[in-house]
Design an enzyme around this catalytic site. Structure first.
Site, PDB file in Angstrom:
ATOM      1  N   LYS B  80       0.857  -1.185   0.000  1.00 49.71           N
ATOM      2  CA  LYS B  80       0.000   0.000   0.000  1.00 49.71           C
ATOM      3  C   LYS B  80       0.892   1.234   0.000  1.00 49.71           C
ATOM      4  CE  LYS B  80      -3.980   1.853   2.630  1.00 49.71           C
ATOM      5  NZ  LYS B  80      -4.808   1.627   3.833  1.00 49.71           N
ATOM      6  N   SER B 155      -9.673   1.297   2.642  1.00 48.92           N
ATOM      7  CA  SER B 155      -8.827   2.120   1.803  1.00 48.92           C
ATOM      8  C   SER B 155      -7.704   1.364   1.101  1.00 48.92           C
ATOM      9  CB  SER B 155      -8.208   3.227   2.644  1.00 48.92           C
ATOM     10  OG  SER B 155      -7.329   2.676   3.624  1.00 48.92           O
ATOM     11  N   SER B 179      -9.635  -1.048   6.923  1.00 48.70           N
ATOM     12  CA  SER B 179      -9.082  -0.806   5.579  1.00 48.70           C
ATOM     13  C   SER B 179      -8.331  -1.976   4.979  1.00 48.70           C
ATOM     14  CB  SER B 179      -8.174   0.420   5.594  1.00 48.70           C
ATOM     15  OG  SER B 179      -8.964   1.588   5.575  1.00 48.70           O
TER      16      SER B 179
END
Lengths: 514, 489
Positions: B80, B155, B179
């Site tokens: 990420k 996310s 997330s």
């Protein structure tokens, strides 16, 4: 943090504190009031916030070097630059020094925690400062001043320093600057903020408090106490009230006090301003003010309404700090002798009541943290009085180098001077070379420079020669023109290459004149 | 072998360690897949092809030299883009970090490299991890690997989609309110959030420090356990990282659930779509069928989680994001003085959701409001932890849905932040309590898209949690077998 505010309860100090005060202190209090309060019916009330940089090897939350004066932005890393993703890790030695300060100021040393103080400023890398807020490590102590008075300590907490901004432009003033440069070497340096109670009653007492606090910080090894390098910084909360009034007046916080002189002048100015204001309008507006050293006055910086909302909240990246009793005991044990005890120890070496001049020298030597050196030199045989003088003058003038000096080396210079092997001038020269070189052999330096004190006979001959070479001046000196003694001494010094002892020259001149 | 037949990370690493496959060939295959598939998916913000090839070659060199490159030898991993990578752009999908290359690796990245893993790229996310759909990215949304009109969740949607599409076997995300778990559920992969403090946060760009944890994505429970073991464990650079060894998550995978007390958490079922709650109930039945003691339980305090979360997380974010001021790195919009430069930079650099949360958080921490908002939210957090403690006296684990619905359409919830916030209602309680939780794919919804079942466990009970997760994975496969006529197990 502010101490001298309208919200603080009642008169300064507790009843117990006051009962403990000696008559001497009460007398001193009365004298101070008579000294500095312009109008007898007004009382000065001051609380001080002292920021002290801790003498650690590394910063508070990272491993970067804690050093003054290095090339800008060389002692930095992701943590103290606040780079995304970086996290703080607390420096254990900074905690230890903070605990020493707490012990030395008779505080309660407690479990504590850190908060974030949020505000935007370019020299603060994270745009928040990690500081202690409602749970400081040290609370509720006192500092006894040399005059016997006591000033209460509200708290002494840990926090990180900010970087340093230099505004670049023709005038060097913020508003006229073209751009600013920021040095983050100081960002994250450990600080202890020591907040006094509003117990200080005059500018003189404020100066005395800072001087004594500085000596405590130096004696405990917590700080080098150098105001000129910014390792000790002072803000003053100043208010006035009618003598006998229980409630405190509205305070103003004065910033930018970079020396003891500024501190004293700023308080005196602020008191006069506030008294005039209250007499004219009945009230003082609470605000933060800036001391302008050149103009000799304080100017408004921001009003209470403009004050920042710091949005304090617990620092989620750090865990609560709860030093165990072992660690606390170790810190307490490391406090060592406090300045008053150090002064007594030093004065005790003199073997009699110290002269006023010696009392001053003792204060200087202890204040600079040079007393251990003097005590050690005396223990090795150096004469105490002379060691004290040389430390208070020559060593204190180059404190950084002096603290690195070996006691035996210092002692042997003083001993040589004491035995008359070196004149005062020569002893100073040898000391200067030792300080510059970071040590050396005093005897070798003296020999190399040809420093052997002149024998009495050869000195007499030199003086005689100088007198004969300047008959006109000698006639005037003989007629009583005393200032010519300096001329003759100078000539003798030139002729001997500085080896002659000034006192011996003076004695010889007197003898010849008679 | 994972459920979809692709090689597991463990199998790849074994093949590379034994010299049967070169790390370089594994990485080239991954890079090829990314090149073919990612233009449509947009899972990656940056593909570090050269670095990945060099790292793979270094792994192969070790194998040739007879050294062990580690348990993830040659395994491609997607990170990420809020995890700091030395010299590789780290943007948090925000304009404000434009051009910034960190001078250091996050601790998890160092541990991955030490284990022989190869970082192939940085994945898309909602800006600063604020969102549940990966639509709040300044670089545009990521698409669902099975249906490009849908979101992958968020996310950490980029990592979830990359793993879900089979581009990489492993990915890392960060889980502040769900997330990792929520996009894992939506993309049909395994995603877990460890106990707070089990994985170092050093190098994770902070969103809400007291809630953030880094967690693994994988296509199997076993691979997720393997990845957790590599990244977990004490790190002196993170004061909140626990001083204990990594959980031995792999050890418990085959134990089974006989005699385990499983609570079906009403609050994690009641408010979910019918096709989602049906899967959760099937999972409960299946667990009971293999010997678990399954009962329904209610934890009413969970309903307070969402409101508390939307005070605490924005409050911490408002402080964590203050440093993006244009002074030191990233975007700077010039202006006549510093204060105006700060404002201009932040106005141009942050997207609307980030601004919304900074404002919420600033307000919640303001003088006079602190006790009513932030203070109260922290007290709710304490209540919730006590409620969990009580429930865990009766149950070993809790199960429920991971997300209230399957993957929703791109654009569907953008205009309505509150509905979007509700996407995390099932995952937020574990962040507030600091407890571990994992999402395991368990069948599909009426739309054919994956449903995730969540397993929640007490603090530091990762091993027990993986034990149940592995059982669920087997049960899901068993259910899929007759329907699809597949029989890989």
């Amino acid at each position: 943090m502010s101490a001298a505010g309208t919200s603080a309860a009642g008169a300064p100090g507790t009843n117990a504190d006051r009962a403990n005060r000696s008559d001497r202190a009460d007398r001193a209090d009365r004298e101070r009031r008579a000294d500095t309060t312009e109008r007898a019916e007004w009382e000065t009330v001051v609380g001080l916030e002292v920021h002290c940089e801790l003498k650690t090897q590394t910063k508070l939350f990272c491993g970067c070097k804690n050093a003054f004066g290095d090339e800008p932005n060389t002692n930095v890393c992701p943590v103290c630059l606040g780079l995304p993703g970086s996290l703080p890790v607390l420096n254990a030695f900074a905690v230890e020094l903070a605990m020493r300060i707490g012990e030395a100021l008779h505080c309660e040393v407690r479990p504590s925690s850190f908060h974030r103080k949020n505000y935007f400023y370019p020299d603060m890398p994270k745009d928040f400062q990690i500081s202690q807020y409602d749970e400081p490590i040290n609370v509720g102590g006192w500092l006894e001043l040399p005059d016997g008075s006591r000033v209460g300590i509200e708290r002494a907490h840990l926090e990180e320093d900010t970087g340093k901004t230099t505004h670049q432009g023709e005038t060097g003033r913020i508003h006229a600057a073209d751009y600013a440069l920021v040095d983050y070497n100081r960002a994250g340096v450990p600080l202890v903020e020591i907040v006094s109670r509003p117990d200080i009653r005059s500018s003189a007492q404020a100066r005395l408090y800072v001087t004594e606090l500085r000596a405590v910080l130096v004696a405990t090894g917590a700080s080098d106490g150098r105001m000129e390098e910014g390792s000790l910084r002072v803000d003053a909360n100043v208010s006035v009230r009618r003598v006998g009034a229980a409630a405190l007046g509205t305070r103003c916080e004065v910033k930018n006090l970079n020396s003891l002189r500024s501190l004293g002048r700023a308080i005196d100015y602020e008191v006069a301003r506030q008294v005039a204001l209250v007499e004219a309008t009945g009230t003082v507006v609470q605000e933060t003010r800036h001391w302008d050293e050149n103009a000799g006055r304080t100017v408004p910086l921001r009003s209470k309404e403009e004050a920042f909302d710091y949005r304090y909240f617990p620092e989620p990246d750090l865990v609560p700090l709860a030093p165990g009793s072992d660690w606390r005991a170790r810190a307490a044990g490391a406090v060592g002798l406090l300045p008053s005890a150090r002064r007594e120890r030093l004065a005790g070496l003199l073997g009699g009541a110290p002269t006023p001049q010696q009392v001053d020298q003792v204060h200087v030597v202890v204040g600079q943290g040079l007393d251990d050196l003097v005590v050690a030199a005396v223990a090795k045989g150096a004469p105490a009085g002379l060691a004290l003088v040389r430390a208070a003058n020559e060593l204190a003038a180059d404190i950084g180098a002096a603290l690195a000096l070996d006691a035996g080396t210092f002692g042997s210079v003083v001993e040589m001077e004491g035995r008359g092997e070196l004149t005062a001038t020569q002893a100073k020269a040898v000391l200067a070379e030792l300080l510059a070189a970071g040590g050396g052999d005093p005897a070798a330096i003296a020999a190399e420079r040809g420093f052997e004190a002149l024998s009495e006979g050869s000195l007499a001959a030199v003086v005689q020669g100088v007198v004969e070479a300047h008959p006109e001046e000698w006639a005037r000196y003989s007629a009583g023109e005393e200032k010519l003694a300096g001329f003759f001494t100078g000539q003798v010094m030139r002729a001997t290459g500085g080896k002659a002892d000034g006192k011996a020259v003076a004695a010889e001149l007197q003898r010849l004149r008679r | 072998m994972t459920a979809d037949g692709s090689d597991s990370a463990a199998a790849l690493a074994d093949a590379v360690r034994r010299g049967e496959r070169s790390a370089r060939s594994v990485v080239e295959a991954a890079l090829g897949g990314i090149a073919a598939r990612d233009p449509e998916l947009h899972a990656f913000l940056h593909v570090a092809a050269d670095g990945a090839r060099a790292d793979a070659d270094a792994v192969d060199e070790k194998v040739r030299a007879g050294e062990d490159p580690g348990p993830l030898a040659g395994v491609p991993v997607a990170l990420k883009d809020n995890l700091c990578t030395r010299g590789i752009p780290t943007t948090c999908a925000s304009r404000i970090l434009e051009g910034w290359r960190p001078p250091y690796d996050a601790t998890v990245v160092t541990r991955l490299r030490d284990a022989g893993a190869v970082v192939v790229g940085k994945t898309n996310l909602d800006e600063f991890a604020m969102g549940s759909s990966t639509e709040n990215s300044c670089m545009g949304p990521t698409r669902h690997p099975m249906d490009p009109s849908r979101v992958p969740g968020g996310s950490s949607g980029g990592s979830a989609a990359a793993v879900g599409a089979g581009l990489v076997p492993l990915g890392l995300g960060s889980d502040t309110g769900g997330s990792v778990r929520q996009p894992a559920a939506l993309c049909g992969v395994v995603g877990m959030k460890p106990t707070y403090g089990v994985v170092s946060r050093y190098g994770l760009v902070a969103f809400a420090s007291s809630l953030d944890q880094i967690g693994p994505f994988a296509r199997s429970v076993a691979d997720a356990a393997l990845l957790l073991e590599v990244i977990a464990g004490h790190d002196p650079k993170d004061s909140t990282c626990l001083d204990r060894p990594a959980p031995e998550a792999m050890r418990s995978l085959d134990v089974g659930v006989e005699g385990l007390r499983v609570g079906v958490c009403e609050e994690l079922v009641a408010d979910t779509a019918p096709d989602v709650s049906r899967r959760v109930r099937e999972a409960a039945e299946d667990l009971a069928g293999t010997g678990a003691l399954v009962e329904e339980v209610s934890v009413p305090e969970m309903r307070l989680g969402l409101s508390a979360y939307y005070l605490i997380a924005p409050a911490e974010a408002s402080s964590n994001l203050a440093r993006y001021d244009g002074v030191r790195y990233g975007l700077r919009v010039d202006a006549p003085d510093v204060a105006q430069m700060n404002t201009a930079t932040r106005t141009a650099g942050f997207g609307p959701e980030v601004k919304r949360r900074i404002m919420l958080g600033t307000y919640a921490l303001s003088a006079g409001y602190y006790d009513a908002y932030y203070g109260k939210a922290q007290r709710v957090r304490t209540l919730l932890i006590r409620a969990f403690d009580r429930v865990y006296e009766q149950f070993d684990v809790l199960i429920g849905a991971t997300a209230p619905t399957t993957a929703f359409a791109i654009g569907e919830r953008v205009a309505d932040p509150l509905t979007m916030y509700l996407s995390d209602v099932c995952t937020i309680p574990s962040n507030l309590s600091g407890h571990p939780a994992i999402s395991v794919p368990f069948g599909a919804g009426d739309d054919g898209l994956p449903v995730g079942v969540q397993v929640l466990a007490p603090a530091l009970c990762e091993e027990r949690m993986f034990q149940v997760a592995a059982a669920l994975e087997r049960l899901a496969a068993a259910r899929a077998r007759p329907a699809r006529g597949e029989g890989r197990r």
